[in-house]
Design a protein around this motif. Structure first.
Motif, PDB file in Angstrom:
ATOM      1  N   HIS A   1     -73.905 -71.898  98.432  1.00 37.67           N
ATOM      2  CA  HIS A   1     -73.337 -72.571  97.266  1.00 37.67           C
ATOM      3  C   HIS A   1     -71.902 -72.113  97.015  1.00 37.67           C
ATOM      4  CE1 HIS A   1     -77.465 -73.916  96.347  1.00 37.67           C
ATOM      5  NE2 HIS A   1     -76.847 -74.885  95.725  1.00 37.67           N
ATOM      6  N   LEU A   2     -71.625 -70.839  97.214  1.00 37.38           N
ATOM      7  CA  LEU A   2     -70.253 -70.351  97.094  1.00 37.38           C
ATOM      8  C   LEU A   2     -69.358 -71.015  98.126  1.00 37.38           C
ATOM      9  CD1 LEU A   2     -68.043 -68.424  96.082  1.00 37.38           C
ATOM     10  CD2 LEU A   2     -68.954 -66.698  97.672  1.00 37.38           C
ATOM     11  N   ALA A   3     -69.827 -71.127  99.366  1.00 38.58           N
ATOM     12  CA  ALA A   3     -69.035 -71.744 100.430  1.00 38.58           C
ATOM     13  C   ALA A   3     -68.674 -73.184 100.101  1.00 38.58           C
ATOM     14  CB  ALA A   3     -69.791 -71.667 101.757  1.00 38.58           C
TER      15      ALA A   3
ATOM     16  N   PHE B   1     -88.012 -62.285 103.948  1.00 39.36           N
ATOM     17  CA  PHE B   1     -87.527 -63.656 104.065  1.00 39.36           C
ATOM     18  C   PHE B   1     -87.115 -64.223 102.706  1.00 39.36           C
ATOM     19  CE2 PHE B   1     -88.711 -65.610 108.356  1.00 39.36           C
ATOM     20  CZ  PHE B   1     -88.457 -64.418 109.013  1.00 39.36           C
ATOM     21  N   LEU B   2     -87.810 -63.837 101.649  1.00 32.86           N
ATOM     22  CA  LEU B   2     -87.424 -64.310 100.322  1.00 32.86           C
ATOM     23  C   LEU B   2     -86.045 -63.777  99.947  1.00 32.86           C
ATOM     24  CD1 LEU B   2     -87.974 -65.768  97.665  1.00 32.86           C
ATOM     25  CD2 LEU B   2     -89.196 -63.726  96.879  1.00 32.86           C
ATOM     26  N   VAL B   3     -85.797 -62.498 100.194  1.00 29.37           N
ATOM     27  CA  VAL B   3     -84.474 -61.922  99.912  1.00 29.37           C
ATOM     28  C   VAL B   3     -83.411 -62.629 100.751  1.00 29.37           C
ATOM     29  CG1 VAL B   3     -83.056 -59.835 100.113  1.00 29.37           C
ATOM     30  CG2 VAL B   3     -85.379 -59.690  99.182  1.00 29.37           C
ATOM     31  N   ALA B   4     -83.722 -62.909 102.013  1.00 26.08           N
ATOM     32  CA  ALA B   4     -82.770 -63.596 102.891  1.00 26.08           C
ATOM     33  C   ALA B   4     -82.469 -65.001 102.382  1.00 26.08           C
ATOM     34  CB  ALA B   4     -83.319 -63.654 104.312  1.00 26.08           C
ATOM     35  N   VAL B   5     -83.502 -65.719 101.940  1.00 23.65           N
ATOM     36  CA  VAL B   5     -83.305 -67.077 101.436  1.00 23.65           C
ATOM     37  C   VAL B   5     -82.484 -67.062 100.147  1.00 23.65           C
ATOM     38  CG1 VAL B   5     -84.505 -69.050 100.386  1.00 23.65           C
ATOM     39  CG2 VAL B   5     -85.315 -68.095 102.551  1.00 23.65           C
ATOM     40  N   GLU B   6     -82.790 -66.148  99.244  1.00 28.56           N
ATOM     41  CA  GLU B   6     -82.022 -66.053  98.001  1.00 28.56           C
ATOM     42  C   GLU B   6     -80.553 -65.736  98.290  1.00 28.56           C
ATOM     43  OE1 GLU B   6     -82.709 -66.651  94.916  1.00 28.56           O
ATOM     44  OE2 GLU B   6     -84.898 -66.676  94.762  1.00 28.56           O
ATOM     45  N   THR B   7     -80.310 -64.836  99.227  1.00 24.66           N
ATOM     46  CA  THR B   7     -78.943 -64.480  99.594  1.00 24.66           C
ATOM     47  C   THR B   7     -78.219 -65.665 100.212  1.00 24.66           C
ATOM     48  OG1 THR B   7     -79.628 -62.191  99.998  1.00 24.66           O
ATOM     49  CG2 THR B   7     -77.542 -62.895 100.971  1.00 24.66           C
ATOM     50  N   ALA B   8     -78.879 -66.331 101.149  1.00 29.24           N
ATOM     51  CA  ALA B   8     -78.270 -67.491 101.798  1.00 29.24           C
ATOM     52  C   ALA B   8     -77.981 -68.600 100.795  1.00 29.24           C
ATOM     53  CB  ALA B   8     -79.195 -68.001 102.908  1.00 29.24           C
ATOM     54  N   ASP B   9     -78.906 -68.830  99.882  1.00 28.52           N
ATOM     55  CA  ASP B   9     -78.733 -69.873  98.870  1.00 28.52           C
ATOM     56  C   ASP B   9     -77.471 -69.616  98.048  1.00 28.52           C
ATOM     57  OD1 ASP B   9     -79.430 -72.100  97.221  1.00 28.52           O
ATOM     58  OD2 ASP B   9     -80.288 -70.725  95.762  1.00 28.52           O
TER      59      ASP B   9
ATOM     60  N   THR C   1     -66.130 -73.542  97.358  1.00 29.23           N
ATOM     61  CA  THR C   1     -64.801 -73.155  97.818  1.00 29.23           C
ATOM     62  C   THR C   1     -64.149 -74.258  98.647  1.00 29.23           C
ATOM     63  OG1 THR C   1     -65.537 -70.854  97.883  1.00 29.23           O
ATOM     64  CG2 THR C   1     -63.502 -71.370  99.048  1.00 29.23           C
ATOM     65  N   ALA C   2     -64.950 -74.954  99.456  1.00 30.37           N
ATOM     66  CA  ALA C   2     -64.436 -76.019 100.319  1.00 30.37           C
ATOM     67  C   ALA C   2     -65.473 -77.129 100.425  1.00 30.37           C
ATOM     68  CB  ALA C   2     -64.109 -75.467 101.708  1.00 30.37           C
ATOM     69  N   PRO C   3     -65.032 -78.401 100.452  1.00 28.89           N
ATOM     70  CA  PRO C   3     -65.980 -79.527 100.454  1.00 28.89           C
ATOM     71  C   PRO C   3     -66.995 -79.485 101.596  1.00 28.89           C
ATOM     72  CG  PRO C   3     -63.753 -80.312 100.037  1.00 28.89           C
ATOM     73  CD  PRO C   3     -63.638 -78.864 100.395  1.00 28.89           C
ATOM     74  N   GLU C   4     -66.590 -79.037 102.779  1.00 33.16           N
ATOM     75  CA  GLU C   4     -67.492 -78.976 103.926  1.00 33.16           C
ATOM     76  C   GLU C   4     -68.065 -77.584 104.140  1.00 33.16           C
ATOM     77  OE1 GLU C   4     -68.571 -81.563 106.054  1.00 33.16           O
ATOM     78  OE2 GLU C   4     -67.831 -82.628 104.297  1.00 33.16           O
ATOM     79  N   GLY C   5     -67.802 -76.673 103.201  1.00 30.12           N
ATOM     80  CA  GLY C   5     -68.291 -75.306 103.323  1.00 30.12           C
ATOM     81  C   GLY C   5     -67.245 -74.401 103.941  1.00 30.12           C
ATOM     82  N   ASP C   6     -66.830 -73.392 103.220  1.00 29.07           N
ATOM     83  CA  ASP C   6     -65.821 -72.462 103.703  1.00 29.07           C
ATOM     84  C   ASP C   6     -66.372 -71.656 104.882  1.00 29.07           C
ATOM     85  OD1 ASP C   6     -64.393 -69.807 103.845  1.00 29.07           O
ATOM     86  OD2 ASP C   6     -63.178 -70.756 102.285  1.00 29.07           O
ATOM     87  N   GLU C   7     -65.757 -71.809 106.054  1.00 27.14           N
ATOM     88  CA  GLU C   7     -66.283 -71.180 107.260  1.00 27.14           C
ATOM     89  C   GLU C   7     -66.232 -69.653 107.186  1.00 27.14           C
ATOM     90  OE1 GLU C   7     -67.947 -72.398 109.617  1.00 27.14           O
ATOM     91  OE2 GLU C   7     -67.676 -74.529 109.203  1.00 27.14           O
ATOM     92  N   LYS C   8     -65.258 -69.100 106.473  1.00 25.72           N
ATOM     93  CA  LYS C   8     -65.185 -67.649 106.363  1.00 25.72           C
ATOM     94  C   LYS C   8     -66.339 -67.103 105.526  1.00 25.72           C
ATOM     95  CE  LYS C   8     -60.204 -67.244 107.106  1.00 25.72           C
ATOM     96  NZ  LYS C   8     -58.899 -66.785 106.564  1.00 25.72           N
ATOM     97  N   VAL C   9     -66.691 -67.814 104.462  1.00 27.57           N
ATOM     98  CA  VAL C   9     -67.834 -67.397 103.661  1.00 27.57           C
ATOM     99  C   VAL C   9     -69.120 -67.527 104.480  1.00 27.57           C
ATOM    100  CG1 VAL C   9     -69.194 -67.884 101.590  1.00 27.57           C
ATOM    101  CG2 VAL C   9     -66.696 -67.993 101.488  1.00 27.57           C
ATOM    102  N   ILE C  10     -69.232 -68.616 105.249  1.00 25.61           N
ATOM    103  CA  ILE C  10     -70.419 -68.811 106.085  1.00 25.61           C
ATOM    104  C   ILE C  10     -70.521 -67.721 107.142  1.00 25.61           C
ATOM    105  CG2 ILE C  10     -71.491 -70.360 107.772  1.00 25.61           C
ATOM    106  CD1 ILE C  10     -70.272 -72.689 106.066  1.00 25.61           C
ATOM    107  N   ALA C  11     -69.379 -67.320 107.700  1.00 29.23           N
ATOM    108  CA  ALA C  11     -69.387 -66.221 108.674  1.00 29.23           C
ATOM    109  C   ALA C  11     -69.852 -64.919 108.028  1.00 29.23           C
ATOM    110  CB  ALA C  11     -67.993 -66.050 109.274  1.00 29.23           C
TER     111      ALA C  11
END
Length: 203
Positions: A173-175, A161-169, A178-188
């Motif tokens: 932030h990259l998303a 879970f720690l690795v998952a949280v670090e990756t998601a974090d 890239t875009a004010p509301e979060g880049d959907e492609k990065v989120i995907a």
């Protein structure tokens, strides 16, 4: 309510707790309006409609106030994730993963001050600290272990879970860079990456 250790004095009476909540609400609003550098305890007191002494009763400086806001964010995030899972019933770990991501994205987009302080990673703005992610991972492990059918959260699950949280974090932030509301492609990409990683442990 922030953990008592983050406060100079923990509220005892309901009136005091309500005043603390107003102070943190004002802090969150001002973070969005003026940013961390221009945030001041005096401005927070004025926005909250309380004497400056009330702010200093709880916090020695704006950093402590932002830390308390971050802790409150984590409490609210945990509660809302729990509510999502309770409403959905037993739908498996992939649903739980998406519920966690969806709630974080919702708070990122709508919760005052969250985009600047989230759970403490960005305090002061622009810095990166590891400790908040450990707290988030620990909270999610405790919250989800029962939902995932694990009576006790072992060290392997906590590390996963720690690795998952670090990756998601990092990817969230990259998303949002890239875009004010979060880049959907990065989120995907984030969802696909976490799904493949967690499948090795949870399937």
């Amino acid at each position: 309510m922030p953990h008592a250790t983050s406060l100079r004095r923990a509220p005892v009476q309901r009136r005091s707790a309500e005043r603390l909540a107003r102070i943190l609400d004002a802090c969150a609003e001002l973070l969005d309006e003026v940013g961390y550098d221009d945030l001041s305890t005096r401005a927070v007191a004025q926005r909250a409609g309380v004497p400056i002494g009330s702010v200093y009763r709880f916090f020695g400086n704006k950093r402590q106030m932002a830390d308390a806001l971050a802790q409150r964010n984590l409490e609210r995030f945990s509660e809302r994730v729990g509510e999502r899972l309770e409403d959905a019933g037993d739908r498996g770990w992939r649903h739980a993963m998406n519920a966690v991501i969806d709630e974080y994205l919702d708070m990122k987009r709508t919760a005052p001050g969250f985009s600047l302080v989230d759970f403490g990673n960005q305090i002061p703005v622009g810095t990166r600290r590891a400790e908040p992610n450990h707290r988030v991972a620990g909270r999610l492990t405790d919250l989800l272990s029962g939902y995932l059918g694990r009576e006790a959260a072992d060290e392997d699950l906590r590390r996963t879970f720690l690795v998952a949280v670090e990756t998601a974090d990092a990817l969230v932030h990259l998303a949002f860079r890239t875009a004010p509301e979060g880049d959907e492609k990065v989120i995907a990409e984030l969802r696909e990456m976490l799904g493949a990683y967690l499948a090795r442990v949870l399937d």
